[in-house]
Design a protein around this motif. Structure first.
Motif, PDB file in Angstrom:
ATOM      1  N   UNK A  62      -4.583   3.415   3.193  1.00  0.00           N
ATOM      2  CA  UNK A  62      -4.408   3.407   4.658  1.00  0.00           C
ATOM      3  C   UNK A  62      -3.032   4.023   5.004  1.00  0.00           C
ATOM      4  N   UNK A  63      -2.716   5.148   4.622  1.00  0.00           N
ATOM      5  CA  UNK A  63      -1.653   5.885   4.768  1.00  0.00           C
ATOM      6  C   UNK A  63      -1.496   6.510   6.092  1.00  0.00           C
ATOM      7  N   UNK A  64      -0.303   6.965   6.435  1.00  0.00           N
ATOM      8  CA  UNK A  64       0.007   7.956   7.481  1.00  0.00           C
ATOM      9  C   UNK A  64       1.169   8.874   6.882  1.00  0.00           C
ATOM     10  N   UNK A  98       0.800  -1.126   0.207  1.00  0.00           N
ATOM     11  CA  UNK A  98      -0.020   0.004  -0.225  1.00  0.00           C
ATOM     12  C   UNK A  98       0.901   1.193  -0.152  1.00  0.00           C
ATOM     13  N   UNK A  99       0.278   2.273  -0.278  1.00  0.00           N
ATOM     14  CA  UNK A  99       0.980   3.771  -0.448  1.00  0.00           C
ATOM     15  C   UNK A  99       1.865   3.724   1.100  1.00  0.00           C
ATOM     16  N   UNK A 100       3.047   4.409   0.833  1.00  0.00           N
ATOM     17  CA  UNK A 100       3.630   4.792   2.033  1.00  0.00           C
ATOM     18  C   UNK A 100       3.993   6.488   1.756  1.00  0.00           C
ATOM     19  N   UNK A 101       3.148   7.316   2.550  1.00  0.00           N
ATOM     20  CA  UNK A 101       3.255   8.740   2.250  1.00  0.00           C
ATOM     21  C   UNK A 101       4.120   9.627   3.461  1.00  0.00           C
ATOM     22  N   UNK A 102       4.395   8.555   4.362  1.00  0.00           N
ATOM     23  CA  UNK A 102       4.819   9.405   5.632  1.00  0.00           C
ATOM     24  C   UNK A 102       6.369   9.938   5.378  1.00  0.00           C
ATOM     25  N   UNK A 103       6.550  11.156   6.018  1.00  0.00           N
ATOM     26  CA  UNK A 103       8.033  11.773   6.102  1.00  0.00           C
ATOM     27  C   UNK A 103       8.587  11.269   7.421  1.00  0.00           C
ATOM     28  N   UNK A 119       2.103   1.474  11.401  1.00  0.00           N
ATOM     29  CA  UNK A 119       2.974   0.772  12.102  1.00  0.00           C
ATOM     30  C   UNK A 119       4.225   1.507  12.138  1.00  0.00           C
ATOM     31  N   UNK A 120       4.807   1.827  13.474  1.00  0.00           N
ATOM     32  CA  UNK A 120       5.814   2.814  13.546  1.00  0.00           C
ATOM     33  C   UNK A 120       7.153   2.155  14.030  1.00  0.00           C
ATOM     34  N   UNK A 169      12.828   7.895  12.941  1.00  0.00           N
ATOM     35  CA  UNK A 169      11.255   7.294  13.450  1.00  0.00           C
ATOM     36  C   UNK A 169      10.532   7.118  12.108  1.00  0.00           C
ATOM     37  N   UNK A 170       9.824   6.199  11.863  1.00  0.00           N
ATOM     38  CA  UNK A 170       9.141   6.091  10.697  1.00  0.00           C
ATOM     39  C   UNK A 170       7.806   5.546  10.945  1.00  0.00           C
ATOM     40  N   UNK A 171       6.579   6.116   9.855  1.00  0.00           N
ATOM     41  CA  UNK A 171       5.382   5.381  10.188  1.00  0.00           C
ATOM     42  C   UNK A 171       4.902   5.063   8.659  1.00  0.00           C
TER      43      UNK A 171
END
Ligand code: CA
Length: 701
Positions: free
Chosen positions: A139-141, A87-92, A108-109, A101-103
């Motif tokens: 279902x991005x963060x 799924x899409x990974x949009x987190x900075x 899921x962090x 630190x990544x989400x």
């Protein structure tokens, strides 16, 4: 083929991930010790990336110059981390004192040693898979926040959770949906921390919600204030919220019984803080439902839809607003990234807020009072010919007030620019962002039956003609925009849309993920490509840069997906991507990605159609209502192209649609709204669609 093993792989990987607790790097005995003073002076710590936009003005400009236009050719992969998702990974990501630190999807962090990639801990908030159906756009963060030894995350199911930065264990958690009706809220945006408060909004305006943002005490999670972005039912009286004083004014711009459908106006992404003016700027989203006559039958501006709203940071009280699209009905949002800067207008310095939202105009406002300075189109806009600088209002075209006959509008719901972070360099005076010139068909449904209120069927010949025009007129590029002269300075054209957020550095470089499945660096002054690396996916997120022990790194999440993937059609039929990864580069980096699974690009032959035309038509109507939001109108693409189902997926179609067999991959059960006969009708419709297009799908673009 992809879908068959997607669910199993993701599920197994999550189950095998223990909440590893390990000591943080020796350089930092107490990790993430970020307080107000450090955030305020973030520019003095260029080696860290302590909030989602690096600094409170969210310029995403890094003063680091270890990697520059002369040596960027030596950039190579230092390390990578598999994110176990398609799924899409949009987190900075954030980096504080050597820890990254990544989400990722489902919030899921994880924490990593930022130099080596060693994973220190992972926290899974166990978001119920059913929320996958509520998230319009995957279902991005988009990010996280750091505050006094804690990492703050906001989950898809509405929780704001503070994690102990040493262990990833929760310290406190609050339900940000508490006290609201049981509407389909979700959170995908990053929390912002300012002056001891943490602010978060939400999404859900495609499914009928009333938007709001809430500030909590960043130490304890105690609720401080809430601001509603649209008025509620006036007969209920005030909400007891910070927005109470301005809601009567906003309610005058609505008609009918808008509150029954929520009204929309969700603040699902961008929020920026100005510590000098003590203002927080909120980007407000689209109307719910989209079609205005169904939510406000007598018209009206419908405040504060598609507006930037300035609030007092202490109390959440209204200060000013600027509405970009009055009475919007194109899924137009002012939630796209906002940047604060002090711009020089011929010797006069003006503190501005800048935004390049979905509607295709680049807005520059005086952030002290919301006065419009400029609004020039950065793509072709067919909903409005221009913005009148005197009134601040767009000059609409007749198509903008569409009815039941389909009209082709630009930009479409995906927007001329969406969530992808943009950056501003004080050195060049330019703003860098991905722009999309795209058209989309809009038509009102004959009557409101739920959802967004548009019709996905009817006038088939006209629709097909419009879809062909839209496919053949799609253009996309990376643009460098001069906000003072209100014009593009250079553009890098791409063969299709889907390029990523940007980072600009004092080394004179703009970093961006490209739809060619690469990560690239451009000369910030000229747009000349100076470096590019294949990365097997499209990094749509915002890159960051940081240092550990003096060495500079550039990091980006590479995971194709998100809202664009949901609505995307033919252009992506041959885009085969690897699972999501966090990629970290440095000069001389020599790490290698594993080889990508080969794929011949041929869809499997679909089964033969064995249903009646009436059954297929019924399936098409059910598809449009229940499936099109994620899997695209006419099943032409989307988060998974259902014309390309494998024999195994065909065999398990009912287990998936009704039984929830792939819930963890984001496809929750629809057994609450679809009968077995309904699901079979949808299956037959999809088989018919696959048969119809199979020949075309076999051709290379
Ligand atoms: Ca929307």
């Amino acid at each position: 083929m992809r879908g068959r093993w997607l669910g199993a792989v993701v599920g197994a990987a999550l189950a095998a991930w223990p909440a590893l607790a390990a000591a943080p790097p020796a350089s930092s005995a107490l990790p993430a010790q970020v307080d107000g003073a450090r955030l305020r002076a973030a520019d003095a710590e260029p080696g860290n990336w302590m909030s989602v936009g690096r600094t409170w003005d969210e310029q995403r400009f890094s003063p680091l110059r270890g990697i520059d236009t002369a040596n960027v050719g030596r950039l190579g992969l230092a390390w990578y981390a598999d994110l176990d998702t398609y799924r899409g990974v949009e987190g900075t990501p954030l980096v504080v004192d050597g820890v990254l630190y990544n989400t990722t999807p489902w919030n899921i962090t994880s924490a990593y040693d930022a130099a080596t990639g060693k994973r220190l801990w992972t926290y899974d908030p166990k978001v119920p898979p059913q929320f996958g159906r509520k998230a319009c756009c995957d279902i991005v963060s988009r990010g996280l926040a750091a505050w006094k030894g804690k990492i703050l995350i906001a989950t898809l199911d509405g929780r704001l959770i503070a994690l102990d930065a040493r262990t990833g264990e929760p310290v406190w958690s609050v339900d940000t949906f508490a006290g609201e009706p049981p509407w389909s809220y979700t959170i995908t945006g990053a929390p912002r921390v300012f002056d001891g408060k943490v602010l978060i909004g939400n999404g859900g305006a495609e499914l009928g919600v009333r938007g709001y943002v809430t500030a909590y005490d960043a130490d304890t999670g105690q609720k401080l204030w809430r601001f509603y972005t649209v008025p509620g039912d006036p007969s209920n009286g005030p909400d007891g919220a910070a927005s109470d004083s301005v809601m009567p004014m906003a309610a005058k711009t609505w008609t009918g019984r808008w509150w029954e459908h929520g009204g929309g106006g969700t603040a699902w992404d961008s929020m920026v803080y100005d510590p000098k003016l003590k203002l927080i700027y909120i980007g407000v989203g689209n109307g719910s439902p989209w079609v205005q006559k169904f939510r406000s039958p007598g018209g009206g501006d419908n405040l504060f839809l598609a507006s930037i709203v300035a609030l007092k940071a202490d109390t959440g009280e209204y200060v000013w607003h600027y509405q970009e699209v009055p009475g919007e009905q194109f899924d137009s949002t002012a939630t796209q990234p906002m940047i604060l800067a002090d711009l020089d207008y011929g010797g006069r310095t003006v503190p501005v807020i800048m935004q390049a939202p979905k509607d295709g105009f680049f807005y520059v406002l005086d952030r002290r009072n919301g006065k419009l300075i400029s609004a020039e189109p950065f793509v072709q806009t067919t909903w409005a010919s221009r913005v009148d600088l005197k009134t601040g209002r767009p000059v609409e075209t007749p198509e903008a007030r569409y009815g039941e006959t389909p009209v082709l509008l630009s930009p479409g719901a995906g927007g001329a620019h969406n969530f992808n972070p943009m950056s501003y360099s004080p050195q060049t005076g330019l703003v860098y962002f991905p722009a999309v010139q795209g058209f989309m068909t809009f038509a009102a449904a004959p009557s409101f039956t739920g959802g967004i209120g548009t019709a996905f069927a009817g006038h088939e010949a006209l629709r097909k003609q419009q879809a062909e025009y839209a496919d053949s007129h799609l253009k996309a590029w990376l643009v460098a925009w001069d906000p003072v002269r209100a014009r593009a300075v250079w553009k890098v054209p791409y063969p299709r849309d889907g390029s990523g957020g940007t980072l600009v550095t004092a080394g004179g470089l703009v970093f961006q993920g490209t739809p060619d499945k690469t990560f690239a660096a451009y000369d910030a002054r000229t747009g000349r490509k100076l470096w590019e690396a294949p990365v097997q996916s499209v990094p749509i997120a915002g890159p960051i840069t940081y240092t550990v022990r003096g060495e500079q790194y550039v990091a980006v999440n590479a995971g194709w997906g998100g809202g664009l993937a949901h609505v995307q059609a033919a252009a992506f039929r041959d885009l085969k991507v690897a699972p999501g990864r966090l990629l970290v580069f440095k000069l001389g980096g020599a790490a290698k990605l594993p080889p990508q699974k080969p794929d011949d690009g041929f869809p499997p032959e679909p089964p033969y159609v064995r249903a009646s035309e009436a059954e297929i038509a019924r399936g098409g109507e059910l598809y449009a209502k229940n499936c099109a939001l994620c899997h695209a109108p006419l099943a032409r693409g989307g988060v998974k192209d259902l014309r390309r189902m494998s024999p195994d997926t065909h065999a398990h179609f009912l287990d998936i649609v009704l039984g929830g067999a792939r819930a963890k991959a984001g496809m929750a059960s629809f057994a609450d709204v679809l009968s077995k006969e309904d699901a079979e009708a949808i299956h037959n419709y999809l088989i018919a669609r696959a048969r119809e297009d199979w020949g075309e799908m076999r051709l290379k673009p």
